[in-house]
Design an enzyme around this catalytic site. Sequence first.
Site, short mmCIF file in Angstrom:
data_model
loop_
_atom_site.label_atom_id
_atom_site.label_comp_id
_atom_site.label_asym_id
_atom_site.label_seq_id
_atom_site.Cartn_x
_atom_site.Cartn_y
_atom_site.Cartn_z
N HIS A 29 40.51 48.92 46.35
CA HIS A 29 39.10 48.87 45.93
C HIS A 29 38.24 48.07 46.92
CE1 HIS A 29 40.76 45.08 44.69
NE2 HIS A 29 39.53 44.60 44.70
N CYS A 85 43.75 42.71 48.06
CA CYS A 85 43.08 41.85 47.08
C CYS A 85 43.96 41.68 45.84
CB CYS A 85 41.73 42.47 46.70
SG CYS A 85 40.84 41.56 45.43
N CYS A 93 34.48 43.54 48.66
CA CYS A 93 34.94 42.79 47.47
C CYS A 93 34.87 41.28 47.68
CB CYS A 93 36.33 43.22 47.03
SG CYS A 93 36.89 42.33 45.56
N HIS A 107 46.92 42.93 39.82
CA HIS A 107 46.83 42.87 38.36
C HIS A 107 47.22 44.20 37.71
CE1 HIS A 107 43.82 39.31 38.67
NE2 HIS A 107 45.09 38.92 38.73
N SER A 126 43.21 41.72 42.81
CA SER A 126 42.88 42.58 41.66
C SER A 126 43.80 43.81 41.59
CB SER A 126 41.43 43.03 41.73
OG SER A 126 40.60 41.90 41.71
ZN LIG Z 1 38.99 42.70 45.15
#
Ligand SMILES: [Zn+2]
Length: 324
Positions: free
Chosen positions: A61, A40, A168, A45, A42
């Site tokens: 996550h 993902c 997610c 980041h 995220s």
């Molecule tokens: Zn995610």
Amino acid sequence: MKTRAAILYDLNTPFKISEIDLQIPKENEVLVKMSAVGVCHSDWHLFTGDTTHSLPVVPGHEGCGKVEEIGKNVTRVKKGDKIALNWAPNCGKCFYCIHSRPSLCEAYTDLIWDGFLMDGTTRMSINGKVLYHYCALSCLSEYAVVPEASCVKMPNEIPADIAALIGCAVTTGVGSALNTVQISKDDTVAVLGAGGVGLSTIMGAAYAGASQIISIDIVPEKEKIARNVGATDFLLSDQDTIKQIKSSETNFSGAVLTRQEKTVKGSYYGTSDTSRDFRKYADLFVAGELPIDKMISRSYDLDQVNEAYKDMLAGKGGRGIIRF
Ligand SMILES: [Zn+2]
Ligand SMILES: [Zn+2]
């Protein structure tokens, strides 16, 4: 115990796979043997520093695994359960929780974003040096210790890849269509970006009965996968389109807002109640109503984690999965 995990030591440096020390679960915590983890944006980041976080950190996550061991007073799951991980555990007692908006619960936000579990400590280290948790999950690891409140039991017939994505992308995207916007039959929908969340939003809109679903992305190869999950149209954009979208403000005049009943809405984790929605999306997948499998295009093992993120950044296919 020892386990192997991906570690980010410094910004803009590749993830390193190393053997780390993992403590046994404390009260209200669960040891999970990971089966599948989604790749993902995220997590990326953290790499770029767009998300400020304590380092070194173990990312990950969006995961599914099996309960290996439970700590004291754990009642939500038991050894052997298949679970999907929720990255926004809620307290069940605050204003948002009791008003059916658990994804907005802030009870653990500060601790989690500082890289800790719910008691303000960590369970991971390497050579005696602390490793910080990400979203209290850090599941880019063969084993992870997570809060009981992050565990949602999944039906055994759900494949691990699918359950991981429900953790997610699916909940964020399908939830934005069904819970936040409440798309209904014959609506027209435009979805910016055809990554994991965008594709899930398209799926949610199609399930809700939208008659036109326009997928917009800068990568031409995304058209096929977007149409596969329910897009009726595909619009190829470019960097200039992105610039224009980012510069337009929501400057509807009062008269337009009133006369056309315009609404601007944010959506966090798909306005979800994870204990309700994870199971719902799993059931819809089994019933053939949400083609989550069609958005998975590649799988990797843990040692290929840097390659997996490189492919994600290049916009190759749909969601990548790390399998254990
Ligand atoms: Zn995610
Ligand atoms: Zn709460």
